[in-house]
Design an enzyme around this catalytic site. Structure first.
Site, PDB file in Angstrom:
ATOM      1  N   GLY A  35     -29.741  -5.574 -38.048  1.00 16.98           N
ATOM      2  CA  GLY A  35     -30.832  -6.380 -37.391  1.00 16.98           C
ATOM      3  C   GLY A  35     -30.683  -7.724 -37.496  1.00 16.98           C
ATOM      4  O   GLY A  35     -30.852  -8.390 -38.764  1.00 16.98           O
ATOM      5  N   ALA A  46     -26.339 -23.758 -43.621  1.00 18.70           N
ATOM      6  CA  ALA A  46     -26.763 -24.101 -44.730  1.00 18.70           C
ATOM      7  C   ALA A  46     -25.383 -23.675 -45.955  1.00 18.70           C
ATOM      8  O   ALA A  46     -25.283 -24.510 -46.443  1.00 18.70           O
ATOM      9  CB  ALA A  46     -27.942 -23.736 -45.962  1.00 18.70           C
ATOM     10  N   ARG A  96     -24.183  -2.656 -36.401  1.00 19.11           N
ATOM     11  CA  ARG A  96     -24.532  -1.251 -37.348  1.00 19.11           C
ATOM     12  C   ARG A  96     -22.927  -1.129 -37.207  1.00 19.11           C
ATOM     13  O   ARG A  96     -22.312  -0.856 -36.080  1.00 19.11           O
ATOM     14  CB  ARG A  96     -25.641  -0.410 -36.411  1.00 19.11           C
ATOM     15  CG  ARG A  96     -26.635  -1.102 -37.033  1.00 19.11           C
ATOM     16  CD  ARG A  96     -27.929  -0.638 -36.849  1.00 19.11           C
ATOM     17  NE  ARG A  96     -28.495  -1.239 -36.184  1.00 19.11           N
ATOM     18  CZ  ARG A  96     -29.515  -1.933 -37.196  1.00 19.11           C
ATOM     19  NH1 ARG A  96     -30.149  -2.369 -38.036  1.00 19.11           N
ATOM     20  NH2 ARG A  96     -31.038  -2.411 -36.150  1.00 19.11           N
ATOM     21  N   ASP A 127     -30.867  -4.629 -46.983  1.00 16.28           N
ATOM     22  CA  ASP A 127     -30.912  -3.537 -47.882  1.00 16.28           C
ATOM     23  C   ASP A 127     -29.931  -2.239 -47.407  1.00 16.28           C
ATOM     24  O   ASP A 127     -28.907  -2.512 -48.225  1.00 16.28           O
ATOM     25  CB  ASP A 127     -31.702  -2.310 -48.154  1.00 16.28           C
ATOM     26  CG  ASP A 127     -32.458  -1.626 -47.459  1.00 16.28           C
ATOM     27  OD1 ASP A 127     -32.756  -1.854 -46.022  1.00 16.28           O
ATOM     28  OD2 ASP A 127     -33.405  -0.424 -47.913  1.00 16.28           O
ATOM     29  N   ILE A 151     -36.578  -9.384 -40.478  1.00 19.50           N
ATOM     30  CA  ILE A 151     -37.597  -9.432 -39.886  1.00 19.50           C
ATOM     31  C   ILE A 151     -38.694  -8.213 -40.767  1.00 19.50           C
ATOM     32  O   ILE A 151     -39.275  -8.760 -41.239  1.00 19.50           O
ATOM     33  CB  ILE A 151     -38.034  -9.017 -38.135  1.00 19.50           C
ATOM     34  CG1 ILE A 151     -37.788  -7.780 -37.958  1.00 19.50           C
ATOM     35  CG2 ILE A 151     -37.378 -10.120 -37.529  1.00 19.50           C
ATOM     36  CD1 ILE A 151     -38.389  -7.524 -36.717  1.00 19.50           C
ATOM     37  N   ASP A 152     -37.404  -7.291 -41.115  1.00 23.87           N
ATOM     38  CA  ASP A 152     -38.958  -6.263 -41.946  1.00 23.87           C
ATOM     39  C   ASP A 152     -39.335  -6.543 -43.210  1.00 23.87           C
ATOM     40  O   ASP A 152     -40.602  -5.843 -43.643  1.00 23.87           O
ATOM     41  CB  ASP A 152     -38.218  -4.984 -42.266  1.00 23.87           C
ATOM     42  CG  ASP A 152     -37.686  -4.000 -40.390  1.00 23.87           C
ATOM     43  OD1 ASP A 152     -38.964  -4.739 -39.369  1.00 23.87           O
ATOM     44  OD2 ASP A 152     -36.823  -4.229 -40.996  1.00 23.87           O
ATOM     45  N   ASP A 154     -38.873  -5.940 -45.909  1.00 24.53           N
ATOM     46  CA  ASP A 154     -38.786  -5.172 -46.973  1.00 24.53           C
ATOM     47  C   ASP A 154     -37.818  -5.040 -48.165  1.00 24.53           C
ATOM     48  O   ASP A 154     -37.475  -3.711 -48.252  1.00 24.53           O
ATOM     49  CB  ASP A 154     -38.978  -4.032 -46.052  1.00 24.53           C
ATOM     50  CG  ASP A 154     -37.467  -3.615 -45.195  1.00 24.53           C
ATOM     51  OD1 ASP A 154     -37.000  -4.739 -45.274  1.00 24.53           O
ATOM     52  OD2 ASP A 154     -36.727  -2.479 -44.866  1.00 24.53           O
ATOM     53  N   ARG A 187     -61.908  -2.737 -24.038  1.00 26.24           N
ATOM     54  CA  ARG A 187     -60.477  -2.116 -23.768  1.00 26.24           C
ATOM     55  C   ARG A 187     -60.380  -2.004 -25.547  1.00 26.24           C
ATOM     56  O   ARG A 187     -59.994  -2.850 -26.191  1.00 26.24           O
ATOM     57  CB  ARG A 187     -59.679  -2.362 -23.248  1.00 26.24           C
ATOM     58  CG  ARG A 187     -59.473  -1.714 -21.451  1.00 26.24           C
ATOM     59  CD  ARG A 187     -58.288  -1.718 -21.336  1.00 26.24           C
ATOM     60  NE  ARG A 187     -58.909  -1.281 -19.827  1.00 26.24           N
ATOM     61  CZ  ARG A 187     -57.835  -2.049 -18.946  1.00 26.24           C
ATOM     62  NH1 ARG A 187     -57.077  -2.645 -18.298  1.00 26.24           N
ATOM     63  NH2 ARG A 187     -58.163  -0.992 -17.436  1.00 26.24           N
ATOM     64  N   GLY A 195     -40.605  -3.485 -38.096  1.00 24.46           N
ATOM     65  CA  GLY A 195     -40.755  -3.296 -39.471  1.00 24.46           C
ATOM     66  C   GLY A 195     -40.260  -1.951 -40.122  1.00 24.46           C
ATOM     67  O   GLY A 195     -39.991  -1.729 -41.285  1.00 24.46           O
ATOM     68  N   ARG A 196     -39.446  -1.287 -38.803  1.00 26.00           N
ATOM     69  CA  ARG A 196     -38.809   0.248 -39.096  1.00 26.00           C
ATOM     70  C   ARG A 196     -39.706   1.072 -40.027  1.00 26.00           C
ATOM     71  O   ARG A 196     -40.736   1.961 -39.752  1.00 26.00           O
ATOM     72  CB  ARG A 196     -37.475  -0.278 -39.515  1.00 26.00           C
ATOM     73  CG  ARG A 196     -36.476   0.903 -40.488  1.00 26.00           C
ATOM     74  CD  ARG A 196     -35.324   0.720 -40.937  1.00 26.00           C
ATOM     75  NE  ARG A 196     -34.560   0.209 -39.651  1.00 26.00           N
ATOM     76  CZ  ARG A 196     -33.286   0.330 -39.905  1.00 26.00           C
ATOM     77  NH1 ARG A 196     -32.354   0.275 -41.358  1.00 26.00           N
ATOM     78  NH2 ARG A 196     -32.315  -1.117 -39.392  1.00 26.00           N
ATOM     79  N   GLU A 252     -44.417   0.487 -36.314  1.00 27.74           N
ATOM     80  CA  GLU A 252     -43.351   1.723 -35.201  1.00 27.74           C
ATOM     81  C   GLU A 252     -42.779   2.961 -35.887  1.00 27.74           C
ATOM     82  O   GLU A 252     -43.315   2.718 -36.727  1.00 27.74           O
ATOM     83  CB  GLU A 252     -42.091   1.161 -35.192  1.00 27.74           C
ATOM     84  CG  GLU A 252     -41.536   0.322 -35.818  1.00 27.74           C
ATOM     85  CD  GLU A 252     -39.578  -0.737 -35.558  1.00 27.74           C
ATOM     86  OE1 GLU A 252     -39.296  -0.138 -34.507  1.00 27.74           O
ATOM     87  OE2 GLU A 252     -39.081  -0.919 -36.371  1.00 27.74           O
TER      88      GLU A 252
HETATM   89  P1  ADP Z   1     -30.350  -3.522 -41.996  1.00 29.55           P
HETATM   90  O1  ADP Z   1     -28.958  -4.423 -43.065  1.00 29.55           O
HETATM   91  O2  ADP Z   1     -30.956  -4.577 -41.282  1.00 29.55           O
HETATM   92  O3  ADP Z   1     -30.607  -2.911 -43.141  1.00 29.55           O
HETATM   93  P2  ADP Z   1     -29.015  -0.826 -41.610  1.00 29.55           P
HETATM   94  O4  ADP Z   1     -29.350  -0.538 -42.271  1.00 29.55           O
HETATM   95  O5  ADP Z   1     -28.959  -0.699 -40.359  1.00 29.55           O
HETATM   96  O6  ADP Z   1     -29.528  -2.582 -42.000  1.00 29.55           O
HETATM   97  O7  ADP Z   1     -26.815  -1.697 -42.095  1.00 29.55           O
HETATM   98  C1  ADP Z   1     -26.449  -2.632 -41.520  1.00 29.55           C
HETATM   99  C2  ADP Z   1     -24.961  -2.240 -41.501  1.00 29.55           C
HETATM  100  O8  ADP Z   1     -24.547  -2.499 -43.387  1.00 29.55           O
HETATM  101  C3  ADP Z   1     -24.849  -0.876 -41.425  1.00 29.55           C
HETATM  102  O9  ADP Z   1     -24.474  -0.806 -39.814  1.00 29.55           O
HETATM  103  C4  ADP Z   1     -23.314  -0.285 -42.385  1.00 29.55           C
HETATM  104  O10 ADP Z   1     -22.433  -1.592 -41.742  1.00 29.55           O
HETATM  105  C5  ADP Z   1     -23.444  -0.614 -43.545  1.00 29.55           C
HETATM  106  N1  ADP Z   1     -23.798   0.134 -44.337  1.00 29.55           N
HETATM  107  C6  ADP Z   1     -25.442   0.183 -44.684  1.00 29.55           C
HETATM  108  N2  ADP Z   1     -25.666   1.550 -45.356  1.00 29.55           N
HETATM  109  C7  ADP Z   1     -24.218   1.638 -46.506  1.00 29.55           C
HETATM  110  C8  ADP Z   1     -23.553   2.569 -46.873  1.00 29.55           C
HETATM  111  N3  ADP Z   1     -24.093   3.258 -48.136  1.00 29.55           N
HETATM  112  N4  ADP Z   1     -22.487   2.125 -47.775  1.00 29.55           N
HETATM  113  C9  ADP Z   1     -21.265   1.496 -46.727  1.00 29.55           C
HETATM  114  N5  ADP Z   1     -21.404   0.752 -45.534  1.00 29.55           N
HETATM  115  C10 ADP Z   1     -23.355   0.277 -45.182  1.00 29.55           C
HETATM  116  O1  F6P Z   2     -34.462  -4.008 -39.255  1.00 29.76           O
HETATM  117  C1  F6P Z   2     -35.234  -4.513 -38.244  1.00 29.76           C
HETATM  118  C2  F6P Z   2     -34.611  -4.185 -37.246  1.00 29.76           C
HETATM  119  O2  F6P Z   2     -36.276  -5.045 -35.771  1.00 29.76           O
HETATM  120  C3  F6P Z   2     -36.817  -3.163 -37.445  1.00 29.76           C
HETATM  121  O3  F6P Z   2     -37.204  -3.614 -37.125  1.00 29.76           O
HETATM  122  C4  F6P Z   2     -36.324  -1.984 -36.463  1.00 29.76           C
HETATM  123  O4  F6P Z   2     -36.821  -0.447 -36.746  1.00 29.76           O
HETATM  124  C5  F6P Z   2     -34.957  -1.975 -35.942  1.00 29.76           C
HETATM  125  O5  F6P Z   2     -34.393  -3.093 -36.829  1.00 29.76           O
HETATM  126  C6  F6P Z   2     -34.513  -2.035 -34.339  1.00 29.76           C
HETATM  127  O6  F6P Z   2     -32.866  -1.856 -34.124  1.00 29.76           O
HETATM  128  P1  F6P Z   2     -32.257  -1.839 -33.671  1.00 29.76           P
HETATM  129  O7  F6P Z   2     -32.235  -3.003 -32.650  1.00 29.76           O
HETATM  130  O8  F6P Z   2     -31.129  -1.441 -33.318  1.00 29.76           O
HETATM  131  O9  F6P Z   2     -32.623  -1.210 -32.496  1.00 29.76           O
END
Ligand code: ADP
Ligand code: F6P
Length: 356
Positions: A35, A46, A96, A127, A151-152, A154, A187, A195-196, A252
């Site tokens: 995201g 930077a 993703r 993460d 943004i989360d 987390d 209301r 926040g996922r 959410e």
């Molecule tokens: P965020 O980085 O915001 O937590 P995602 O959980 O969607 O978002 O992960 C982003 C991308 O990181 C995934 O679409 C994938 O390309 C890669 N990724 C996530 N988990 C794994 C994993 N276990 N092994 C390899 N790549 C991963």
């Molecule tokens: O991880 C950032 C985030 O915006 C979460 O808050 C939300 O649950 C998710 O990504 C939404 O993902 P997408 O844009 O794929 O619907």
């Protein structure tokens, strides 16, 4: 100190966890993944300016890990990062990429990085993106560094993630507006924030908007208990202050049937009109607030300095005003907790029901 101890110390520091000490860095690449978050552009800026300052060539891969697999990159110069600090989104685009979970994809990405002569890859993301970075490091010899951008908020170990402060600000502006119309009609409103599966945006936005109730994953109960609790709170508040607006900030993915259904149930049970407002992706956009720009800039500069120092397999973080590196695994092995003091303020100190 004996010669033997000295030799042991040198060997230890050379092989110390997270460092590759012995080469001059000439080429670095970066990407944004998962995201997008306001402040990612400030971070890209930077990184690029710091690399140029140290005479390092820098490349940007586009569309997250897809770009690594498809060798989609561009050389980044100062002119590419002019006038981007104030822009939301990411000039490198994000994605993703489920394919990246496979060994074949990570091997191909490693080969592509080697073809370009890249020595270190910086990944700005959450993460999930850090898992991707770790996975890559199992198939590639170069250094990998994560920068927390989501943004989360987390991610364990860093006080804040890039984009979090702007998301709170965006949610807050909307909740303030909802309050106006909620007051006019007396209301109930359910405002769903992102926040996922984490309640950081929810808790901060609730405190800052003086919301009447929060529903966040960290404090959630079984659905039936949650429902009865909120209904009895609404009724007691009504008994005390009469008809008035009542705002619930809810994260959410928390209410399985969705907030629209929950609003219908609350309307029926309380006999007060309840409306749902889903803030959605507006929280991911917009110009980053100053805190996100400053954080993104600090982490971007520190990440490049960490590369030069030979660090690898780590994410850069800011904790208690100190810049530190933590193993990438920390981001998924440890869970970041909500601030208990803020929880107490929201659920106890400021709860109308606790006032004499
Ligand atoms: P965020 O980085 O915001 O937590 P995602 O959980 O969607 O978002 O992960 C982003 C991308 O990181 C995934 O679409 C994938 O390309 C890669 N990724 C996530 N988990 C794994 C994993 N276990 N092994 C390899 N790549 C991963
Ligand atoms: O991880 C950032 C985030 O915006 C979460 O808050 C939300 O649950 C998710 O990504 C939404 O993902 P997408 O844009 O794929 O619907």
């Amino acid at each position: 100190m004996t010669l033997l101890v000295l030799i042991k110390l040198i060997i230890f520091s050379k092989h110390n966890y997270g460092t590759h000490m012995d080469k001059k860095i000439k080429k670095v690449a970066l990407l944004t993944s998962g995201g997008d978050a306001p402040g990612m552009n400030a971070c890209i800026r930077a990184i690029v300016l710091t690399c140029l300052r140290y005479g390092i060539e820098v490349y940007g891969y586009r569309h997250g890990y897809n770009g690594l697999i498809q060798q989609e990159y561009l050389s980044l110069r100062a002119k590419n990062v002019t006038n981007i600090i104030q822009r939301g989104g990411t000039i490198l685009h994000s994605a993703r990429c489920t394919e990246f979970k496979s060994d074949e994809a990570a091997e191909l990405a490693g080969k592509n990085l080697d073809i370009l002569g890249i020595q270190a890859l910086l990944v700005i993301g959450g993460d999930g993106s850090f898992r991707g970075a770790k996975h890559l490091s199992e198939h590639w010899q170069g250094q990998v560094i994560g920068l927390p951008g989501t943004i989360d908020n987390d991610i364990y170990g860093t006080d804040a993630t890039i984009g979090y402060y702007t998301a709170i600000e965006t949610a807050l502006e909307s909740i303030d507006k909802v309050r106006d119309t909620a007051d006019a009609f007396e209301r109930i409103f359910l405002v769903e924030v992102m926040g996922r599966h984490a309640g950081f945006i929810g808790l901060s936005a609730a405190i800052a908007s003086a919301a009447d109730q929060i529903m966040v994953p960290e404090l959630s109960r079984a659905a039936d208990d949650e429902l009865e609790n909120i209904i009895s709170h609404i009724e007691e508040v009504k008994n005390r202050r009469g008809n008035s607006s009542y705002i619930v900030v809810i994260t959410e993915n928390l209410w399985a049937e969705g907030v629209t259904k929950l609003a219908e149930i609350l309307t029926e049970r309380t006999k007060v009109d309840c409306r749902p407002v889903i803030l959605g992706h507006v929280q991911r956009g917009g110009s980053p607030v100053s805190q996100d720009r400053v954080l993104a800039t600090k982490l971007g500069v520190f990440a490049v300095e960490s590369v030069i120092e030979g660090k690898t397999g780590v994410m850069v973080c800011e904790a208690n005003h100190e810049l530190i590196c933590l193993p990438l695994e920390t981001s998924w092995e440890k869970q970041k907790e909500l601030d208990p003091y803020l929880i107490k303020i929201q659920t106890d100190t400021f709860d109308l029901l606790n006032r004499p």
